[in-house]
Write an enzyme that holds these catalytic residues in place. Sequence first.
Site, PDB file in Angstrom:
ATOM      1  N   ARG A 311     -46.316  47.276  80.947  1.00 38.40           N
ATOM      2  CA  ARG A 311     -46.233  48.624  80.388  1.00 38.40           C
ATOM      3  C   ARG A 311     -45.533  48.524  79.036  1.00 38.40           C
ATOM      4  NH1 ARG A 311     -49.617  49.877  83.438  1.00 38.40           N
ATOM      5  NH2 ARG A 311     -49.603  51.487  85.048  1.00 38.40           N
ATOM      6  N   GLU A 340     -49.314  55.765  74.177  1.00 38.32           N
ATOM      7  CA  GLU A 340     -50.696  55.271  74.109  1.00 38.32           C
ATOM      8  C   GLU A 340     -51.603  56.449  73.819  1.00 38.32           C
ATOM      9  OE1 GLU A 340     -51.434  53.287  77.798  1.00 38.32           O
ATOM     10  OE2 GLU A 340     -50.175  51.591  77.273  1.00 38.32           O
ATOM     11  N   HIS A 359     -54.997  49.537  76.511  1.00 37.49           N
ATOM     12  CA  HIS A 359     -54.718  49.565  77.959  1.00 37.49           C
ATOM     13  C   HIS A 359     -56.023  49.399  78.757  1.00 37.49           C
ATOM     14  CE1 HIS A 359     -51.716  51.261  81.122  1.00 37.49           C
ATOM     15  NE2 HIS A 359     -52.575  50.439  81.696  1.00 37.49           N
TER      16      HIS A 359
HETATM   17  O1  LIG Z   1     -51.340  49.952  86.603  1.00 35.48           O
HETATM   18  C1  LIG Z   1     -52.497  49.527  86.537  1.00 35.48           C
HETATM   19  O2  LIG Z   1     -53.109  49.117  87.516  1.00 35.48           O
HETATM   20  C2  LIG Z   1     -53.205  49.522  85.230  1.00 35.48           C
HETATM   21  O3  LIG Z   1     -52.323  49.454  84.174  1.00 35.48           O
HETATM   22  C3  LIG Z   1     -54.070  50.735  85.114  1.00 35.48           C
HETATM   23  O4  LIG Z   1     -53.287  51.853  84.928  1.00 35.48           O
END
Ligand SMILES: O=C(O)[C@H](O)CO
Length: 395
Positions: A311, A340, A359
Site C-alpha cells: 500500500r 491514488e 494499483h
Molecule cells: O488488496 C488487494 O488484494 C489488492 O491491492 C487489490 O485491492
Amino acid sequence: MLRRKAFNLLKAIHLMAGQPNLAYKGIHPVIASHGHRPHRSVAYRQRYKTGAGSAGGRTLSAPQTKAMSEQELPGLLILDIGGTYGVQENIVALLKKHFCLITMKEFLENKKEMSKKIQSVFVFECRPTVDQELLESLPNLKVIGNSGVGVDHLNLKMISNFGVKVTNTPHAVADSTADIGMALMLASARRLVEGSQIAISPHTKYFAVDWLGVEVSRATLGIIGMGRIGYKVAQRARAFDMKILYHNRKQRRKEEELAVGAHYCEKMEDLLQQSDFVMLVVNLTPETHKMIGKKELGLMKPTATLINIGRGALIDQDSLVEALQNNIIRAAALDVTYPEPLPRDHPLLKLNNIIITPHIGTATVQAVQMMAEEAIANMLAVLNGQPIPSEVFPK
Ligand SMILES: O=C(O)[C@H](O)CO
C-alpha cells in the site's frame, strides 16, 4: 412449486444427516446444499486445488447451489456498479447466481424496503465506502465480502461492533500480485518504460550505452513481508538465481525459507543495507504506516531499487521524492501510492527514475474472477453458519 419440493427434500436429507437446517431456523434463507456444485473456473480449481484430484490441496467451501428463486436469494449490496472501477459483467453474473443483487442506486432510492433485504455487502477491491451510516441502515447485514486481500480501507472494529463479519481473498490475489512485483522489478532494472518511449519516438537517436540498466539475475532481493504473496515473489526470484533475504515483523517462516533458500534478517536494517532490490509486500496497519522513511532510504545502497506492491502509505513519499532526486537510491517502482491516483503535479511524477502503475496487482481477468469466487465462498459460509475460509478480525 418444484423448487419448494426440492427444498423440502433437501431439508429432510439435512435433518436425517443431523445437519442443522439453518435456512429453516430463520437464520437466513440460503440452502446449505451438498449436492451439485456450480461451475468454477479452471484457474480457481487449479489454484485452490479444489474439486476432483484435490488431495493434499487447500479446499474452500463451495459456493452454494442456486436452488431458490431470485427473490428468495439473500440480498447483496454491491457498492457502486459501473464506472471506471465498476464490477465487470461476468462478475455481476456470477454474483447473481447466489445473491439477489441490489445496487447502491436501488438501495438509496428505496432505503426502507431494501435495507432489510441486505445480508451481505460486496466490496470490490479497496473502496472506502462502508461507513457507520451505511451499517446503521442495514439491520440484517451479516457479512462484508471484500474482494482483495488488503482491508485497510475498512474500519474493522466499527464493523465488528455491528456484529458484522469481514472476509477477504488472500488466495485469489497471490499469483497476480507477485507477478506485478516481478514485472516492476524487471521493468525498473532494465529501464523498460524509458526504452519504450525512446523506441516509439520518431525523433530520438539513441545509444543503449547511454542508459544502461542493471541485472536482476544473481542480484540480492530483500522481501519485506514473507506472507503468501511474498513467498510467491521468492519462488519467482529463485528462477533468476537471486539471493533472497526477507524480514517479517512478527514471525520467522522457516518452512518457506528452506523451500526457496531465503535468508531471514531479524532486523529490517540489515536487509535494507544488503539488498539490490527491496520489495514491500506488507499490509498497511498503524504499525507499518510510513515504515520506509528518510532513515530507511538512507540505509539502502545508492544502486538499490525500492518496489512497493503493498500500500502507498507504507512509504513516506516526501522522503522518497528527496531520495530519488538526490540519488540516495537508484530508482523506485510503485504499484501503489497515496493518494491514488497522484495529483498530476505531484513531484513523484516529475522524476525519471521511477515507474508508477495504477494499483494493478490484481488487475487480470483470472484474478478478478477468482477474487469474486473466493468472496462468494466466504459470504455464503457466513450466511450458512459454516466455517469461514478467510475471515479478517479486528486487531
Ligand atoms: O488488496 C488487494 O488484494 C489488492 O491491492 C487489490 O485491492
